[in-house]
Motif scaffolding. Structure first.
Motif, PDB file in Angstrom:
ATOM      1  N   VAL A 265     -11.606 -10.610 -17.355  1.00 40.99           N
ATOM      2  CA  VAL A 265     -10.689 -10.425 -16.233  1.00 40.99           C
ATOM      3  C   VAL A 265     -11.492 -10.726 -14.970  1.00 40.99           C
ATOM      4  CG1 VAL A 265      -9.200  -8.839 -14.979  1.00 40.99           C
ATOM      5  CG2 VAL A 265      -9.406  -8.654 -17.467  1.00 40.99           C
ATOM      6  N   VAL A 266     -11.173 -11.827 -14.323  1.00 40.37           N
ATOM      7  CA  VAL A 266     -11.912 -12.269 -13.141  1.00 40.37           C
ATOM      8  C   VAL A 266     -11.050 -12.028 -11.904  1.00 40.37           C
ATOM      9  CG1 VAL A 266     -13.083 -14.184 -11.998  1.00 40.37           C
ATOM     10  CG2 VAL A 266     -13.089 -14.033 -14.508  1.00 40.37           C
ATOM     11  N   VAL A 267     -11.582 -11.285 -10.959  1.00 40.55           N
ATOM     12  CA  VAL A 267     -10.856 -11.034  -9.721  1.00 40.55           C
ATOM     13  C   VAL A 267     -11.712 -11.479  -8.544  1.00 40.55           C
ATOM     14  CG1 VAL A 267      -9.666  -9.066 -10.759  1.00 40.55           C
ATOM     15  CG2 VAL A 267     -11.713  -8.677  -9.405  1.00 40.55           C
ATOM     16  N   ARG A 268     -11.051 -11.784  -7.451  1.00 44.03           N
ATOM     17  CA  ARG A 268     -11.742 -12.150  -6.222  1.00 44.03           C
ATOM     18  C   ARG A 268     -11.195 -11.310  -5.078  1.00 44.03           C
ATOM     19  NH1 ARG A 268     -12.098 -16.715  -9.302  1.00 44.03           N
ATOM     20  NH2 ARG A 268     -14.074 -17.876  -9.133  1.00 44.03           N
TER      21      ARG A 268
ATOM     22  N   ALA B  49     -11.197 -10.859   2.722  1.00 40.80           N
ATOM     23  CA  ALA B  49     -10.743 -10.177   3.929  1.00 40.80           C
ATOM     24  C   ALA B  49     -10.668 -11.218   5.032  1.00 40.80           C
ATOM     25  CB  ALA B  49     -11.677  -9.040   4.326  1.00 40.80           C
ATOM     26  N   ASP B  50      -9.524 -11.305   5.663  1.00 41.99           N
ATOM     27  CA  ASP B  50      -9.301 -12.320   6.696  1.00 41.99           C
ATOM     28  C   ASP B  50      -9.603 -13.720   6.171  1.00 41.99           C
ATOM     29  OD1 ASP B  50      -8.431 -13.084   9.199  1.00 41.99           O
ATOM     30  OD2 ASP B  50     -10.374 -12.817  10.161  1.00 41.99           O
ATOM     31  N   GLY B  51      -9.282 -13.934   4.889  1.00 45.80           N
ATOM     32  CA  GLY B  51      -9.439 -15.247   4.280  1.00 45.80           C
ATOM     33  C   GLY B  51     -10.818 -15.578   3.768  1.00 45.80           C
ATOM     34  N   GLN B  52     -11.792 -14.661   3.925  1.00 41.31           N
ATOM     35  CA  GLN B  52     -13.161 -14.932   3.526  1.00 41.31           C
ATOM     36  C   GLN B  52     -13.580 -13.997   2.390  1.00 41.31           C
ATOM     37  OE1 GLN B  52     -14.919 -17.520   4.846  1.00 41.31           O
ATOM     38  NE2 GLN B  52     -12.992 -17.928   5.952  1.00 41.31           N
ATOM     39  N   PRO B  53     -14.418 -14.496   1.433  1.00 41.27           N
ATOM     40  CA  PRO B  53     -14.893 -13.627   0.344  1.00 41.27           C
ATOM     41  C   PRO B  53     -15.755 -12.493   0.880  1.00 41.27           C
ATOM     42  CG  PRO B  53     -16.081 -15.719   0.354  1.00 41.27           C
ATOM     43  CD  PRO B  53     -14.966 -15.867   1.338  1.00 41.27           C
ATOM     44  N   VAL B  54     -15.695 -11.342   0.197  1.00 41.93           N
ATOM     45  CA  VAL B  54     -16.447 -10.173   0.633  1.00 41.93           C
ATOM     46  C   VAL B  54     -17.328  -9.701  -0.512  1.00 41.93           C
ATOM     47  CG1 VAL B  54     -16.327  -7.868   1.639  1.00 41.93           C
ATOM     48  CG2 VAL B  54     -14.494  -9.509   2.090  1.00 41.93           C
ATOM     49  N   ALA B  55     -18.630  -9.618  -0.264  1.00 42.49           N
ATOM     50  CA  ALA B  55     -19.581  -9.133  -1.269  1.00 42.49           C
ATOM     51  C   ALA B  55     -19.724  -7.614  -1.176  1.00 42.49           C
ATOM     52  CB  ALA B  55     -20.938  -9.793  -1.064  1.00 42.49           C
ATOM     53  N   GLY B  56     -20.127  -7.006  -2.294  1.00 45.22           N
ATOM     54  CA  GLY B  56     -20.424  -5.587  -2.306  1.00 45.22           C
ATOM     55  C   GLY B  56     -19.221  -4.672  -2.313  1.00 45.22           C
ATOM     56  N   VAL B  57     -18.049  -5.220  -2.600  1.00 42.38           N
ATOM     57  CA  VAL B  57     -16.830  -4.409  -2.687  1.00 42.38           C
ATOM     58  C   VAL B  57     -16.753  -3.775  -4.075  1.00 42.38           C
ATOM     59  CG1 VAL B  57     -14.301  -4.490  -2.727  1.00 42.38           C
ATOM     60  CG2 VAL B  57     -15.584  -5.784  -0.996  1.00 42.38           C
TER      61      VAL B  57
ATOM     62  N   THR C 200     -18.433  -6.758  -6.257  1.00 40.22           N
ATOM     63  CA  THR C 200     -18.271  -8.190  -6.065  1.00 40.22           C
ATOM     64  C   THR C 200     -19.591  -8.851  -5.688  1.00 40.22           C
ATOM     65  OG1 THR C 200     -17.612  -7.826  -3.754  1.00 40.22           O
ATOM     66  CG2 THR C 200     -15.851  -8.029  -5.394  1.00 40.22           C
ATOM     67  N   ASP C 201     -19.756 -10.105  -6.120  1.00 39.86           N
ATOM     68  CA  ASP C 201     -20.950 -10.879  -5.775  1.00 39.86           C
ATOM     69  C   ASP C 201     -20.748 -11.577  -4.434  1.00 39.86           C
ATOM     70  OD1 ASP C 201     -19.293 -13.059  -6.258  1.00 39.86           O
ATOM     71  OD2 ASP C 201     -20.203 -13.550  -8.196  1.00 39.86           O
ATOM     72  N   HIS C 202     -21.648 -12.502  -4.096  1.00 40.84           N
ATOM     73  CA  HIS C 202     -21.585 -13.166  -2.788  1.00 40.84           C
ATOM     74  C   HIS C 202     -20.359 -14.045  -2.640  1.00 40.84           C
ATOM     75  CE1 HIS C 202     -23.325 -16.274  -5.364  1.00 40.84           C
ATOM     76  NE2 HIS C 202     -23.053 -17.162  -4.422  1.00 40.84           N
ATOM     77  N   LEU C 203     -19.703 -14.353  -3.750  1.00 40.10           N
ATOM     78  CA  LEU C 203     -18.464 -15.138  -3.712  1.00 40.10           C
ATOM     79  C   LEU C 203     -17.227 -14.239  -3.701  1.00 40.10           C
ATOM     80  CD1 LEU C 203     -19.375 -17.944  -6.287  1.00 40.10           C
ATOM     81  CD2 LEU C 203     -19.438 -18.080  -3.776  1.00 40.10           C
ATOM     82  N   GLY C 204     -17.456 -12.930  -3.615  1.00 39.23           N
ATOM     83  CA  GLY C 204     -16.348 -12.003  -3.638  1.00 39.23           C
ATOM     84  C   GLY C 204     -15.735 -11.836  -5.009  1.00 39.23           C
ATOM     85  N   LYS C 205     -16.506 -12.140  -6.068  1.00 37.22           N
ATOM     86  CA  LYS C 205     -15.981 -12.147  -7.439  1.00 37.22           C
ATOM     87  C   LYS C 205     -16.517 -10.967  -8.232  1.00 37.22           C
ATOM     88  CE  LYS C 205     -17.526 -15.324 -10.211  1.00 37.22           C
ATOM     89  NZ  LYS C 205     -17.768 -16.649 -10.843  1.00 37.22           N
ATOM     90  N   ALA C 206     -15.651 -10.383  -9.065  1.00 35.00           N
ATOM     91  CA  ALA C 206     -16.050  -9.334 -10.002  1.00 35.00           C
ATOM     92  C   ALA C 206     -15.419  -9.644 -11.350  1.00 35.00           C
ATOM     93  CB  ALA C 206     -15.614  -7.957  -9.515  1.00 35.00           C
ATOM     94  N   ILE C 207     -16.171  -9.364 -12.435  1.00 39.47           N
ATOM     95  CA  ILE C 207     -15.720  -9.705 -13.788  1.00 39.47           C
ATOM     96  C   ILE C 207     -15.779  -8.467 -14.670  1.00 39.47           C
ATOM     97  CG2 ILE C 207     -16.180 -11.120 -15.834  1.00 39.47           C
ATOM     98  CD1 ILE C 207     -17.456 -13.184 -13.999  1.00 39.47           C
ATOM     99  N   PHE C 208     -14.735  -8.300 -15.462  1.00 35.32           N
ATOM    100  CA  PHE C 208     -14.683  -7.192 -16.419  1.00 35.32           C
ATOM    101  C   PHE C 208     -14.159  -7.737 -17.746  1.00 35.32           C
ATOM    102  CE2 PHE C 208     -12.270  -3.654 -18.386  1.00 35.32           C
ATOM    103  CZ  PHE C 208     -13.327  -2.773 -18.586  1.00 35.32           C
ATOM    104  N   LYS C 209     -14.794  -7.323 -18.860  1.00 28.53           N
ATOM    105  CA  LYS C 209     -14.371  -7.794 -20.172  1.00 28.53           C
ATOM    106  C   LYS C 209     -13.881  -6.597 -21.000  1.00 28.53           C
ATOM    107  CE  LYS C 209     -16.743 -11.044 -22.174  1.00 28.53           C
ATOM    108  NZ  LYS C 209     -17.785 -11.782 -22.962  1.00 28.53           N
TER     109      LYS C 209
END
Length: 225
Positions: A156-159, A162-170, A181-190
């Motif tokens: 399950v990949v989510v991004r 905020a204000d159209g820009q990826p946010v890290a550390g969420v 989330t990583d520097h691309l604003g992405k978090a993954i769960f399996k």
């Protein structure tokens, strides 16, 4: 965390020429601990009448965001307080949650801070309106989930933006588990088992995202239609 999800269906079988037109918008109202309201509302294009804290009525022209709040209050059964000033009406309280010197009500349209006030922004059909009580800075987190159903063992990949820009550390919540989330604003769960996953994101200095649900199913139950 209490959450109210309300959806209103506006159905017209036959619309006479004198009928009022409506604009649809989603209204979500957040505090630090609760979601006061989250649902669709239909705002009359002719406008509405609101009353300020002194009991003075104000006629709004057009389907402005303040009318969307007024409609949400009727549907959700909560109160709100407006104060009049030389700069116009401003929001001080919703459902007993009052703005202070350090926390105030922010207004976002489609996850971007609005450049005008609630009484001046005329909504467009499909707009997402967010009102959030918090300190400064305050940006609204947008949760992007491309699927509503996955197989057991699939990612399950989510991004998060905020204000159209990826946010890290969420922090992204996958039921009781969390990922950042990583520097691309992405978090993954399996997920390892069939279940329903409630997803939402939060971080200091941001209004948390809405909650969405992803179903996890066995391979032979996968909905392929």
């Amino acid at each position: 965390m209490k959450r109210y999800f309300l959806t209103v269906l506006f159905i017209s079988l036959a619309t006479p020429v004198w009928a009022t037109d409506y604009t649809q918008t989603t209204v979500r109202i957040e505090t630090a601990n609760d979601t006061i309201f989250n649902g669709d509302v239909y705002v009359a294009d002719s406008g509405c009448t609101v009353t300020d804290s002194a009991g003075v009525e104000h006629d709004m022209v057009g389907a402005v965001a303040l009318c969307a709040l007024n409609e949400a209050a009727t549907l959700g059964g909560f109160d709100y307080v407006l104060q009049d000033s030389s700069f116009g009406l401003y929001l001080t309280e919703i459902d007993g949650q009052t703005a202070t010197d350090t926390d105030y009500w922010s207004f976002f349209v489609n996850y971007t801070a609005a450049s005008v006030g609630l009484a001046d922004y005329e909504i467009v059909n499909g707009d997402e309106i967010i009102l959030s009580l918090g300190g400064y800075p305050n940006n609204a987190l947008e949760l992007l989930v491309p699927v509503k159903e996955v197989l057991v063992g699939e990612k399950v990949v989510v991004r998060i933006r905020a204000d159209g820009q990826p946010v890290a550390g969420v922090t992204v919540h996958f039921n009781q588990q969390t990922k950042n989330t990583d520097h691309l604003g992405k978090a993954i769960f399996k997920p390892k088992n069939t279940t329903s996953i409630d997803l939402y994101a939060e971080a200091d200095g941001y209004t948390r995202s809405t909650t969405t649900t992803v179903r996890v199913v066995e391979k032979n139950n996968k909905n392929i239609t």
